[in-house]
Structures are given as structure tokens and as C-alpha cells.
Design an enzyme around this catalytic site. Structure first.
Site, PDB file in Angstrom:
ATOM      1  N   ARG A  64       5.653  -2.400  -9.415  1.00 11.57           N
ATOM      2  CA  ARG A  64       4.369  -2.614 -10.080  1.00 11.57           C
ATOM      3  C   ARG A  64       4.520  -2.571 -11.603  1.00 11.57           C
ATOM      4  NH1 ARG A  64      -1.296   0.632  -9.210  1.00 11.57           N
ATOM      5  NH2 ARG A  64      -0.233   2.205 -10.477  1.00 11.57           N
ATOM      6  N   ASP A  68       0.586 -13.535  -0.769  1.00  8.01           N
ATOM      7  CA  ASP A  68       0.482 -12.420  -1.711  1.00  8.01           C
ATOM      8  C   ASP A  68       1.327 -12.599  -2.968  1.00  8.01           C
ATOM      9  OD1 ASP A  68       0.267  -9.938  -2.928  1.00  8.01           O
ATOM     10  OD2 ASP A  68       0.514  -8.773  -1.111  1.00  8.01           O
ATOM     11  N   HIS A 115      -3.716  -5.950   3.686  1.00  6.63           N
ATOM     12  CA  HIS A 115      -2.628  -5.044   4.112  1.00  6.63           C
ATOM     13  C   HIS A 115      -3.093  -4.101   5.222  1.00  6.63           C
ATOM     14  CE1 HIS A 115      -0.449  -6.747   0.811  1.00  6.63           C
ATOM     15  NE2 HIS A 115      -1.220  -6.182  -0.093  1.00  6.63           N
ATOM     16  N   HIS A 160      -1.795 -13.791  -5.333  1.00  7.91           N
ATOM     17  CA  HIS A 160      -1.868 -13.555  -6.774  1.00  7.91           C
ATOM     18  C   HIS A 160      -0.979 -14.626  -7.385  1.00  7.91           C
ATOM     19  CE1 HIS A 160      -3.490  -9.596  -5.814  1.00  7.91           C
ATOM     20  NE2 HIS A 160      -2.432  -9.359  -5.063  1.00  7.91           N
ATOM     21  N   ARG A 207      -8.741   2.676  -5.103  1.00 11.38           N
ATOM     22  CA  ARG A 207      -8.175   3.374  -6.260  1.00 11.38           C
ATOM     23  C   ARG A 207      -8.843   2.913  -7.540  1.00 11.38           C
ATOM     24  NH1 ARG A 207      -2.979   0.916  -6.332  1.00 11.38           N
ATOM     25  NH2 ARG A 207      -3.305  -0.112  -4.343  1.00 11.38           N
TER      26      ARG A 207
HETATM   27  C1  NGQ Z   1      -1.496  -6.254  -7.063  1.00 11.17           C
HETATM   28  N1  NGQ Z   1      -0.042  -6.197  -5.161  1.00 11.17           N
HETATM   29  O1  NGQ Z   1      -2.561  -5.897  -7.569  1.00 11.17           O
HETATM   30  O2  NGQ Z   1      -0.946  -7.296  -7.396  1.00 11.17           O
HETATM   31  C2  NGQ Z   1      -0.881  -5.386  -5.995  1.00 11.17           C
HETATM   32  C3  NGQ Z   1      -0.068  -4.288  -6.608  1.00 11.17           C
HETATM   33  C4  NGQ Z   1      -1.584  -2.294  -6.796  1.00 11.17           C
HETATM   34  C5  NGQ Z   1       0.193  -5.804  -3.902  1.00 11.17           C
HETATM   35  N2  NGQ Z   1      -0.457  -4.796  -3.439  1.00 11.17           N
HETATM   36  C6  NGQ Z   1      -0.803  -3.360  -7.501  1.00 11.17           C
HETATM   37  N3  NGQ Z   1       1.046  -6.442  -3.150  1.00 11.17           N
HETATM   38  O3  NGQ Z   1      -1.880  -2.398  -5.619  1.00 11.17           O
HETATM   39  O4  NGQ Z   1      -1.947  -1.345  -7.500  1.00 11.17           O
HETATM   40 ZN    ZN Z   2      -2.480  -8.256  -3.391  1.00 10.81          ZN
END
Ligand code: NGQ
Ligand code: ZN
Length: 439
Positions: free
Chosen positions: A66, A306, A255, A42, A194
Site C-alpha cells: 500500500r 482490482d 473482497h 482501480h 476504516r
Molecule cells: C485500494 N486496494 O484502495 O486500492 C486498496 C488498498 C486499502 C485493495 N484493497 C488500500 N486491493 O484498502 O487501504
Molecule cells: Zn480495491
């Protein structure tokens, strides 16, 4: 034709002697290694690395991080994302990543409405990668709900959302717009189970299907996600995915930290790749991927940086192995029989790269473009190196960067450890970040 002459080449599968690879600048090198794919990024999060490390409460977690991340994402424009991505992508190249899968969900304007050009953000990322010569698999992300129960996106998530039709149009436009760009592939991503329902995933896959199309999603990174999957669907997320969707070698599960034994075997049997992001998973307190069980099941994995708290294949590989050592109180965890730890991990990462990126990368052979790293044979860490230990020295010895040159698709983009745009990109990044931090 000009050649990169390698005394010894690790091509991602095996060692070769006196290899000659077609490149744009004639070079001789003692040690050459195939370039490394970064399976999960990201880009915008690079600019908040180090800024979320103050304790707010004893309950600080992935979920509180988050919220920081949402607040930061809420401020960025396409120009900001371009400057951040350009800096990040240079850092990736200088560290040995020759391709990146950009998991892109920051689609819309600050008020949540699409830009006049709905692909403005994606184009900022494309331009950054093209300008620095990093191979890019652009993964526009579909993101529709705020949880397994189908609740709507929160206010902070409005910039991420699409109807299925608008999303399909975006992917189609990006495919068309990038078809003449070298080293670019457009795949598709679902943020997570989700965020997208199973029927919508099926519908979008049918609308966008093409041979070898990479499909990525976040899954089972946190225990709470597993618990929610069980509560809503009566199944764990990975089990649900494997039961309900045609998961195969085109899929990358990002992951997949929390797996039971059936899920470990299920992912491996389908030939899907797991993108493990060791430094981010450690930073966010996710948990530890069950690497040994997954290897024993014949599973495929790659690495990603990531959130970019670190931007280095060396550090990702090192921590992939170290996490296992710390928990199991044994050494040599990334391989099932005698051999070099680093070589085993580099072989695994090369084997998953083509399917996960949708590009002819990974193992360097006659059919692939030359994505290659020249190790710095003059460094103190390399004194007396042999084939048996040179890759372990690169991955496990010290902190000084041990790359001399980096080639992507036969083009030298890093020479003597430096990218030609290092200074100009850093200046643009600094101006952007100063403005963001003072706002
Ligand atoms: C993201 N990042 O979308 O950037 C996610 C966090 C989520 C990581 N999982 C947000 N490392 O999964 O809802
Ligand atoms: Zn991610």
C-alpha cells in the site's frame, strides 16, 4: 436489422440454439457467451503492475504494498489516468470484460486540493471508457479517515478525501454530466469501514438515494482489518456493516475475505454481492474467500481485476476455482452438484452483474442490451468442442486468448481479437509510463 447468429449461445443462465442477437455488424458464430462484468477496478494501478514485486523485507505485506501504491498514486495527473485507463479498458474488452465498476478515489490534485473542475479525474475515466466502448459503472469513493479509530488521512491519502457535502456534489455533478452517455451508470462507494464512519455512510446514502443505485465498499480483506474492527467497535467489520446499515441487493462487498459463519449467512441472506478478486487477493497475500460455505448459503458473487496484475476473466475464474482446490485438496469447488465448473461460475457472475453494476447486463435476454463474446471456434483448444465442455475449455485450457469478437450494447468493439484503438492507446500509454518512470 443486422444479427449475430449463434449456433449455440450461453446466455448467462442456459444454453440456447440458433439464437439471433441484434448487433451492428452481421456475424455468424459457433459459440457465443454473455459478456462479463468486472466488478472491481482501480484503473491507475494497472501502471504499477509488476513494479512492486521486489522484496524489501521479510515482512512485506498488503500494508507495505500500500505504501508503494500511495507513492505511485501521488504522481498522476488526469491526462495520465486517461491514458492508463484507456489502455486498461481495451485490455479488458479484448479479454471478455464488457463492463467495469471503477472504484474511483484518486480525486484531487497532487497537493491534495480539488481541481478547478473537481470532477476532472472522474471525467478522465469516463472519457476513456466512452472512447473505447466499455460499459462503465463509475463509483466515486468517499474516503475520510485513515483507520477505524477515526484518525485523519495521512499525507499520502490527501488526494482521496472529501467532506460529505463536497462528495454529494461530486456524485450529483457526475450523474448530471453523464446522463446522456450510453452505457454509463454512476453509483456510490465508501472506501471501507476504516475510512468512513457509519453515521456518515447513512447520511450520504440518504442524500444520494435512487432506485437500483449500486453501493460498493472494500471490507474484511485483511486479518488486521477484522482485528481493528473488533478492537474499535467490538464487532467484526461485516457483522458491523450488516447490523448498522440497510445492506441489500444493491450492495457489493469487495473482497469480504475473512468471514465467520454468521457473516457468510448474513451477506447471503441480504442478497448482497461479494466481488472476489482472485489474482489481486493472491498477489497481496489477503487470504482465501470461503467460497463453498458462501455457495451453500445461497450467496451471490462476481469477479473483479482490482489492481490489474492480471486483466482477464479467464484468469480470475480459473484462480477462483484453483485457490479452493489447493486448500481443500479436492476438485470442482465452484459448484454444489454435477456439472461444468466454468458454466457454474459464469452463471454466478451473470446473476450478480445487473445489481452490482446498476445496468441491464449479465444474463442476455430480450430486455438486456447485447454484451456478448464470440469464442474462437477455430483455435486448437476448441477442436471437437461440445456444449458440455466448451466453457471449461475457454476457462481452463491454456493461455492463448480464445475470443474472436466482443460486442458491447450491440456494438462490435473487438474484431478478430483486436480493438480498433489497440495501437494508438498503447502508444499513448507508453509515452505516459516512460515519463512517469523517468520522473
Ligand atoms: C485500494 N486496494 O484502495 O486500492 C486498496 C488498498 C486499502 C485493495 N484493497 C488500500 N486491493 O484498502 O487501504
Ligand atoms: Zn480495491
Amino acid at each position: 436489422m443486422t444479427l449475430l447468429q449463434a449456433d449455440a449461445l450461453f446466455d448467462g443462465r442456459q444454453w440456447r440454439t440458433d439464437a439471433a442477437l441484434p448487433v451492428d455488424v452481421a456475424t455468424r458464430a459457433a459459440w457465443v457467451v454473455s459478456g462479463i462484468a468486472n466488478l472491481h477496478s482501480h484503473a491507475f494501478q494497472r501502471a504499477m503492475a509488476g513494479l512492486t514485486e521486489r522484496q524489501q523485507s521479510d515482512a512485506d505485506s498488503f500494508w507495505t504494498w500500500r505504501e508503494w501504491m500511495y507513492r505511485f498514486a501521488a504522481t498522476l495527473s488526469p491526462d495520465d489516468v486517461h491514458a492508463i485507463a484507456r489502455q486498461l479498458y481495451i485490455e479488458m474488452l479484448e479479454a471478455g470484460f464488457t463492463s467495469v465498476c471503477e472504484f474511483h478515489y484518486l480525486h484531487h490534485d497532487i497537493d491534495g486540493r480539488p481541481y478547478a473542475r473537481p470532477s476532472a479525474m472522474a471525467e478522465a475515466i469516463l472519457a476513456a471508457a466512452q472512447s473505447v466502448g466499455l460499459r462503465l459503472t463509475l463509483l466515486p469513493v468517499l474516503y475520510q479517515h485513515g483507520g477505524f479509530d477515526g484518525r485523519p488521512l495521512s499525507e499520502r491519502q490527501q488526494r482521496f478525501g472529501h467532506g460529505a457535502d463536497a462528495f454529494v456534489r461530486l456524485v450529483d455533478d457526475l450523474r448530471r454530466g453523464s446522463s446522456a452517455m450510453p452505457g454509463v451508470r454512476v453509483g456510490v462507494a465508501f472506501h471501507s469501514l476504516r475510512a468512513v464512519t457509519l453515521p456518515t455512510m447513512r447520511e450520504v446514502l440518504a442524500a444520494l438515494d435512487e432506485p437500483g443505485m449500486p453501493v460498493h465498499l472494500h471490507i474484511a480483506e485483511q486479518q488486521a482489518e477484522v482485528a481493528d474492527g473488533l478492537a474499535t467497535h467490538g464487532r467484526r467489520p461485516v457483522q458491523l456493516l450488516l447490523d448498522e446499515l440497510p445492506v441489500d441487493a444493491r450492495w457489493t462487498l469487495v473482497h469480504a475475505t475473512h468471514l465467520d459463519e454468521a457473516e457468510v449467512h448474513g451477506i447471503a441472506a441480504r442478497g448482497a454481492t461479494v466481488a472476489i478478486c482472485p489474482t489481486t487477493e493472491a498477489n497481496l497475500g489477503d487470504g482465501l474467500f470461503p467460497l463453498r460455505a458462501f455457495l451453500a448459503a445461497g450467496g451471490r458473487y462476481g469477479i473483479g481485476s482490482d489492481s490489474h496484475v492480471s486483466v482477464s476473466p479467464v484468469e480470475e475464474l480459473r484462480w477462483l476455482e484453483y485457490g479452493q482446490r489447493l486448500v481443500e485438496q479436492k476438485r470442482s469447488r465452484a459448484l454444489l452438484g454435477p456439472g461444468s465448473n466454468a458454466e457454474a461460475m459464469l452463471r454466478a457472475v451473470a446473476a450478480s452483474a445487473a445489481a452490482s453494476t446498476g445496468q441491464a447486463v449479465g444474463a442476455l435476454d430480450a430486455s438486456s442490451a447485447v454484451d456478448a463474446l464470440v469464442l474462437d471456434a477455430e483455435a486448437p483448444a476448441m477442436v471437437g468442442a461440445t456444449r458440455e465442455d466448451v466453457l471449461d475449455r475457454w476457462v481452463f485450457c491454456g493461455n492463448r486468448p480464445l475470443l474472436r469478437d466482443v460486442f458491447v450494447a450491440g456494438r462490435r468493439v473487438v474484431a478478430e481479437g483486436r480493438h480498433a484503438q489497440r495501437e494508438s492507446a498503447a502508444a499513448a500509454y507508453a509515452a505516459t509510463l516512460r515519463r512517469l518512470l523517468s520522473a
